[in-house]
Design a protein around this motif. Sequence first.
Motif, PDB file in Angstrom:
ATOM      1  N   TYR A   1       0.817  -1.211   0.000  1.00 16.88           N
ATOM      2  CA  TYR A   1       0.000   0.000   0.000  1.00 16.88           C
ATOM      3  C   TYR A   1       0.852   1.263   0.000  1.00 16.88           C
ATOM      4  O   TYR A   1       0.654   2.154  -0.805  1.00 16.88           O
ATOM      5  CB  TYR A   1      -0.935  -0.005   1.206  1.00 16.88           C
ATOM      6  N   LYS A   2       1.815   1.289   0.939  1.00 14.58           N
ATOM      7  CA  LYS A   2       2.555   2.541   1.116  1.00 14.58           C
ATOM      8  C   LYS A   2       3.753   2.645   0.199  1.00 14.58           C
ATOM      9  O   LYS A   2       4.056   3.704  -0.320  1.00 14.58           O
ATOM     10  CB  LYS A   2       3.020   2.686   2.566  1.00 14.58           C
TER      11      LYS A   2
ATOM     12  N   GLU B   1      -6.574   0.466  -2.261  1.00 13.21           N
ATOM     13  CA  GLU B   1      -6.779  -0.267  -1.013  1.00 13.21           C
ATOM     14  C   GLU B   1      -7.094  -1.728  -1.332  1.00 13.21           C
ATOM     15  O   GLU B   1      -6.578  -2.652  -0.713  1.00 13.21           O
ATOM     16  CB  GLU B   1      -7.940   0.341  -0.216  1.00 13.21           C
TER      17      GLU B   1
ATOM     18  N   ILE C   1      -8.345  -3.193   7.402  1.00 11.81           N
ATOM     19  CA  ILE C   1      -8.461  -1.863   7.992  1.00 11.81           C
ATOM     20  C   ILE C   1      -7.132  -1.116   7.959  1.00 11.81           C
ATOM     21  O   ILE C   1      -7.099   0.105   7.870  1.00 11.81           O
ATOM     22  CB  ILE C   1      -9.013  -1.982   9.425  1.00 11.81           C
ATOM     23  N   ALA C   2      -6.025  -1.867   7.958  1.00 14.94           N
ATOM     24  CA  ALA C   2      -4.714  -1.217   7.953  1.00 14.94           C
ATOM     25  C   ALA C   2      -4.458  -0.486   6.641  1.00 14.94           C
ATOM     26  O   ALA C   2      -3.716   0.489   6.600  1.00 14.94           O
ATOM     27  CB  ALA C   2      -3.620  -2.244   8.195  1.00 14.94           C
ATOM     28  N   VAL C   3      -5.083  -0.976   5.561  1.00 12.45           N
ATOM     29  CA  VAL C   3      -4.882  -0.309   4.280  1.00 12.45           C
ATOM     30  C   VAL C   3      -6.171   0.356   3.796  1.00 12.45           C
ATOM     31  O   VAL C   3      -6.315   0.674   2.625  1.00 12.45           O
ATOM     32  CB  VAL C   3      -4.342  -1.277   3.203  1.00 12.45           C
ATOM     33  N   GLY C   4      -7.120   0.555   4.726  1.00 13.05           N
ATOM     34  CA  GLY C   4      -8.299   1.335   4.382  1.00 13.05           C
ATOM     35  C   GLY C   4      -9.284   0.667   3.445  1.00 13.05           C
ATOM     36  O   GLY C   4     -10.092   1.339   2.816  1.00 13.05           O
TER      37      GLY C   4
END
Lengths: 399, 339
Positions: free
Chosen positions: A149-150, A266, A343-346
């Motif tokens: 993700y990031k 996401e 949830i960590a990556v929305g």
Amino acid sequence: MAVTTLDSDASQPARASLLYDPVIRGIVFQVLLALLILYLVVSGIANAAANLANAGIASGFGFLGERAGFDIGQTLIPYTSDSSYQRAFFVGLLNTIFVAAIGIACATVLGFIVGIARLSKNFLVRKVASVYVETLRNIPLLLQLLFWYKAVLSTLPAPRGSLELFNASVLLNNRGLIIPQWLPEAGAGIVYASIAIGIGAAIVIARWAKRRQMATGQAFPTIRMALGLVIGLPLVVLFLMGTPFTPQYPELKGFNFVGGSTLRPEFMALLLGLSLYTAAFIAEIVRAGILAVSKGQTEAAYSLGIRPNTTMRLVIIPQALRVIIPPLTSQYLNLTKNSSLAIAVGYPDLVSVFSGTVANQTGQAVEVISITMLVYLSLSLLTSAFMNWFNSRVALVER
Amino acid sequence: MTKIILSAAAGAVALGLGAQVASAQTLESVQENGYVQCGVSTGLAGFSNTDDAGDWTGLDVDYCRALAAAIFDDPEAVRFTPLSAVERFTALQSGEIDVLSRNTTWTMSRDTDLGLNFVGVTFYDGQGFMVPKELEVTSALQLSGASVCVQSGTTTELNLTDYFNANNMDYNPVVFEGLEEVNAAYNAGRCDVYTTDSSGLASIRLQLDNPDDHMILPELISKEPLGPSVRQGDEQWFDIAKWVYYALVSAEELGVNSENVEEMTESENPDIRRLVGSEGTFGEDIGLENDWALKAIKHVGNYGEIFERNVGPETPLQIERGLNALYTDGGVQYAMPVR
Ligand SMILES: N[C@@H](CCC(=O)N[C@@H](CS)C(=O)NCC(=O)O)C(=O)O
């Protein structure tokens, strides 16, 4: 277990007292235990409700019908902020099932390829596959999700500087992968119908071919035939009908692209993370399964003059599957449960939408978390029921 | 998330198996422990944040320190539990914390359905929008079609929906549970807009890679009265929490501050004498000593000092007193009299 002795009852001599009858005793104790558990559950719930009321916290499931009032980024069914919390629950549930189902499919395909590659005679292929397995299996999934993700997806350019693929009909930017949408015109129905006909025909032909092979031993190129029917037929119809679909290309308007369908980063990060991680485990399971089939089987097949490819397909894989399927099932369950890291990556999965937002907006954490746990339990039980059924189909059938 | 599940599970077990939920004994258990357990944010400069030395600072933190000082004469007798928006109410309900002081908006449903009581409003705020300057947006009404970063489980999530619906605008919500994640997503350009309480925006802007490239739009789309809250059902603890807040505001109204509060015990002014415990038994009436307010003011300062130190114009956040000025200065901070 006590019940299984029932049928031998008739042959047994009459007992002196019901008290000493193992069958009756067994039933009595089971009923007592069930009553005790029921009592604990019921009094637990009643007590919880009373304590919640004392603490001034709303309880009960009435909130499910109330207006949700918040929006969700990815919805597979119609949903607006005016929909109910219950609707929000289904949106989250479907998002979970969606990513889990696609993840399972991708992980399986990739896992089989890597697993077989690990047994390859080619040094390079074998090593690449081992490095893949060892790396991905040993890095925590959460880190991998954040990496995708990031470190990968959020470094993509902004909408204005999108990467353009296929003549700018497909765009990739930090808002996602945007593909044209194909809007059906008149005649599209015939194309859909041809897909259904293709699938139906393939199934009928496959059955017929199998029966014929059983009876006469004659083989039939079933797979090629099926591919032709399922893919080729609709394609031919599509061209004959003059492509009854209009593409709607994404267009940059204001902040973002309008039109087309978007795969959000996401979703992509979660799917990538889950599939690549689980595939590493599946690869090991596949490798172990193949190695578990004794070498004698291959040799026997070769000595009958069966070719290596056919040996793999008809002799090794069917036997390996028996070893592979039970642990494969638990990987599928793991993937489904791991999807709650969304949830960590929305990604708006069940946990994020329901036990996150809904729990907080309603404050009814006990109810919401109970429902969520029940859902994961049911999903897991359903998956393993399906895999057990599949396992019994491939299990050794003595003839 | 694990935290909320654990708390909920613990709560369910405790509730289900008949353990009485703590009520009316908060002060006793706090005194027994020797500290107040205070729920704060996971890091919002100016409100609750750890400094370079690892100490908690901020307006919300100082309220908890004042509470601890009133009880123990020691502003360090607090332990802080960082909580995300989603975790905060469960933590208070389950007894994990004694007081929640985490830029939390006082709303009717929270007050009535969640089993908590709001103590007062320590910061009057409203929800705003932050955008990168390069988008050349000057009003929130130009935001149609934007991707909006927002934290889940907040009033922000709901106001956002209402505002865009009311103005017939589309948007694309990008929702995270953790503040870190929302900040990172906005920083990376995943969203065009960041929305939350305007005080929060001021604080978050400073944590971005290039604060000067971002601006806060003029519109405030909601009322966000932020304040501490305690569990319902313990009147004594509720009174203590409430009156510590009033004492801080009263002190500013009366010109009592951390420097002069000791001398003020000699004051002739009866209002001041009651506040600092030279007259009456106000402290005893809430289960504390009569110089409870003096201790809080001595260690932490009055409301004005707390505001100036943490978020005021001299701090990086540069927030004007505005609505948070005393009622005598055109604001709405107004303390009930100690009498
Ligand atoms: N006041 C709003 C929003 C409060 C809120 O959670 N704001 C965010 C963004 S400013 C925050 O403080 N997050 C800090 C954290 O999660 O630790 C509410 O009570 O729902």
